[in-house]
Each structure stands twice: as structure tokens, then as C-alpha cells.
Write an enzyme that holds these catalytic residues in place. Structure first.
Site, short mmCIF file in Angstrom:
data_model
loop_
_atom_site.label_atom_id
_atom_site.label_comp_id
_atom_site.label_asym_id
_atom_site.label_seq_id
_atom_site.Cartn_x
_atom_site.Cartn_y
_atom_site.Cartn_z
N LYS A 1 0.85 -1.19 0.00
CA LYS A 1 0.00 0.00 0.00
C LYS A 1 0.88 1.24 0.00
O LYS A 1 0.59 2.23 -0.63
CB LYS A 1 -0.87 0.01 1.26
CG LYS A 1 -1.87 -1.12 1.31
CD LYS A 1 -2.90 -0.85 2.39
CE LYS A 1 -3.86 -2.00 2.55
NZ LYS A 1 -3.55 -2.86 3.69
N1 GLU Z 1 -4.55 -6.56 8.94
C1 GLU Z 1 -3.58 -7.40 8.32
C2 GLU Z 1 -3.24 -6.87 6.94
O1 GLU Z 1 -3.96 -6.09 6.36
C3 GLU Z 1 -4.04 -8.83 8.20
C4 GLU Z 1 -3.96 -9.52 9.48
C5 GLU Z 1 -4.36 -10.97 9.44
O2 GLU Z 1 -4.98 -11.38 8.45
O3 GLU Z 1 -4.08 -11.65 10.39
O4 GLU Z 1 -2.21 -7.25 6.42
#
Ligand code: GLU
Length: 320
Positions: free
Chosen positions: A252
């Protein structure tokens, strides 16, 4: 058998990129192919890096592709709030459970000290904590607390944790060498991803976690937390990552292609789903389709294990 509960867990630190969409498609297929439901959780733990507009756009992008969910976001449910930034009091209760077991200690090391003191663990670039503050006396803790607020770490046992990933098979990690005592709450009192994600998946009844293989190496320490916090562990399926044509991971931060960018270049949502389905090995050709259309051909067997280099021209604008 209990109903499958999957989840989307985007971090709103930028627009979802193709890799995030690829992983969301697989999470959706994995849950829906088993008649499961899906929770959407906004992983805005780190308030400084997160922005509400990215969280909203993530919802819109998932909807645009037809990757609908059942709880969270704009859908009410019994497990809210579904934003990590609103769950700090809950994380505190989870931290207190671990503290009551005598497994948590304050750490006063600075980032610079940590990097100087430890070799990064092969492959992840993450430093392995050498245990510097593990045995500070209460007096020493009180003295240091006057000038510096500590992070809190979990004391990991000298044990090997193993699990069978639904896609990558048996994984084992000797925790002291793989990660060492890891952070539960940062010195600025932001709870660590490892604690929040386990507490949330446990509390929300998630039974199936589908996510990028960059988190494969975090899974054993999360399993330790499931065990300690008393939640049943979900089944894990890690997915290959999508790589830009020069071989770097999409991110990102690098502003990699968002869904809006792809639609602006003339692709339809079905074009995007079909091309992602093709990369996932579910279609012979990248023909337009909906997520529903992919359900009958979904199988983890077909999904590659190696990270996937984006073929030139498949997603216009992906190569910069
Ligand atoms: N929030 C994390 C991300 O966007 C993913 C966390 C998870 O899937 O355990 O990379």
C-alpha cells in the site's frame, strides 16, 4: 459441524492493492464454498497510520467486486465494535489474563538497541528479541519507568510450536529462536497486532483465517496466544503473494494499483475477478466472471504455493 466463520481484516493504511484483493477473493471463496459467513474487521490499531477514508474505500472495493460479508463495516452484528481502534478496553482484559499468569514483563529497550543487539531472523527481517529486560528487578523497573514508558512483552516458552497450514502444510517454529519474547503492547500503549488479531478472532468466533504468506511466520506465536487466552485456534490458510513484474511485493505504501485505478483504466469488476481467479489457478483463461462463478471451481489444490509474478499486461498500469 460448526459453521465456518471467515474474515476480511484490512489495515486502512492505504487503498487495497491487487494482492489484498487476491487474498480477499480467496478468503471469500474459502468461506462461501463451505457455506460459511464472513466478518469484516477494520484493523486500524495504529491510529497514526490508519485513515477512515481508506477503511470506507476498502468496503466499497469489496462490494464492487461482489465480495460481500455478513458482519462488520456497515453491517451490524453481535461481535462489535468491528474497528480495532475501539477495542482497546477489550485488549486490556486479554493482556491482564496474561499478566495474571506471570508471563508479561516491561521492556525498556529502544528500537536502536534492539537492532544493534540482535541478528534479524532469516527471511523476515524482524529482530529476535534477546531477552534483555526479562529479569529486571522490581526496583530497576520502577527506576526506569520514571524516564521511559516500557513496552510489554510476552515471555515465550522454550518450545517448538507446530501446526498444519491448510495450504502450505506442516510448519514448526522454535519460538525463542524464531521471535523470542514478543511485544503485546508498545511503549505508546498501542496494542500489538499479534495480541489484537488473536483476541479479536477468538472473541468473534473466527474458525478460518485466510491471509498472505507474509504472516505465515507470525502464526506460531499467535497459536501460543490462542492457547494462553483459552480460545480455540482457527484453521489457517496462507496464500501466495502477488509480486510486481520487477519481483517486489505489492504494498500500500508504494501506491500499488488500487481497484479504482484499475477501473479507471477501463477494466470492469468482473475483469478484475476473472484475472485474479486465473492467477489463483481456478480458471484456464482470464475471462470476466463474478466470485459466485468461481465457487464451483474453487479448490486449494489449484492455488499456487509460490508467490505469483504479475504477468505483463494482465492488469494495465500494474507495471510502472
Ligand atoms: N490486517 C492485516 C493486513 O492487512 C491482516 C492480518 C491478518 O490477516 O491476520 O495485512
Amino acid at each position: 459441524m460448526a459453521r465456518v466463520v471467515g474474515r476480511f481484516a484490512p489495515t486502512p493504511s492505504g487503498y487495497l492493492h491487487l494482492g489484498n484483493l487476491f487474498c480477499s477473493l480467496l478468503a471469500w471463496l474459502a468461506a462461501r464454498s463451505q457455506g460459511g459467513k464472513i466478518i469484516l474487521r477494520n484493523e486500524d490499531l495504529d491510529i497514526e497510520r490508519s485513515r477512515p477514508e481508506y477503511a470506507l474505500q476498502a468496503q466499497r472495493d469489496l462490494e464492487t467486486l461482489g465480495l460481500l460479508w455478513d458482519e462488520g463495516g456497515d453491517r451490524a452484528g453481535p461481535h462489535g465494535p468491528y474497528e480495532q481502534s475501539r477495542r482497546f478496553p477489550f485488549y486490556q482484559t486479554q493482556l491482564e489474563k496474561l499478566e495474571a499468569m506471570g508471563l508479561v514483563y516491561p521492556c525498556f529497550c529502544s528500537r536502536a538497541q534492539l537492532h544493534a543487539a540482535s541478528a534479524p531472523h532469516a527471511g523476515t527481517g524482524e529482530p529476535v528479541y534477546p531477552g534483555t529486560c526479562r529479569n529486571l528487578s522490581p526496583e530497576e523497573v520502577a527506576r526506569r519507568s520514571q524516564t521511559r514508558s516500557p513496552a510489554l512483552r510476552l515471555q515465550v516458552p522454550a518450545e517448538t510450536l507446530s501446526f498444519v497450514d491448510g495450504h502450505y502444510g506442516l510448519q514448526s517454529q522454535f519460538l525463542p529462536e524464531a521471535c523470542g519474547d514478543f511485544i503485546l503492547r508498545r511503549s505508546d500503549e498501542v496494542f500489538a497486532y499479534q495480541l489484537a488479531v488473536v483476541a479479536d478472532d477468538g472473541d468473534m468466533g473466527v474458525t478460518q483465517v485466510v491471509r498472505g504468506n507474509d504472516l505465515l511466520s507470525s502464526t506460531p506465536r499467535q497459536l501460543l496466544l490462542y492457547l494462553l487466552l483459552g480460545y480455540p485456534a482457527p484453521q489457517f490458510f496462507h496464500t501466495p503473494l502477488l509480486l510486481a513484474s520487477d519481483g517486489r511485493r505489492l504494498s500500500k505504501r508504494d501506491g500499488d494499483l488500487s481497484l479504482q485505478g484499475l477501473l479507471a483504466r477501463g477494466l470492469t469488476p468482473q475483469d478484475v475477478v476473472g484475472r485474479l481467479g486465473f492467477l489463483a489457478g481456478l480458471l484456464e483463461e482470464p475471462v470476466p466472471c463474478t466470485p459466485q462463478d468461481l465457487l464451483p471451481c474453487f479448490s486449494w489444490e489449484k492455488v499456487p504455493r509460490r508467490d505469483i509474478l504479475l504477468p505483463p499486461g494482465l492488469f494495465p498500469g500494474a507495471e510502472r
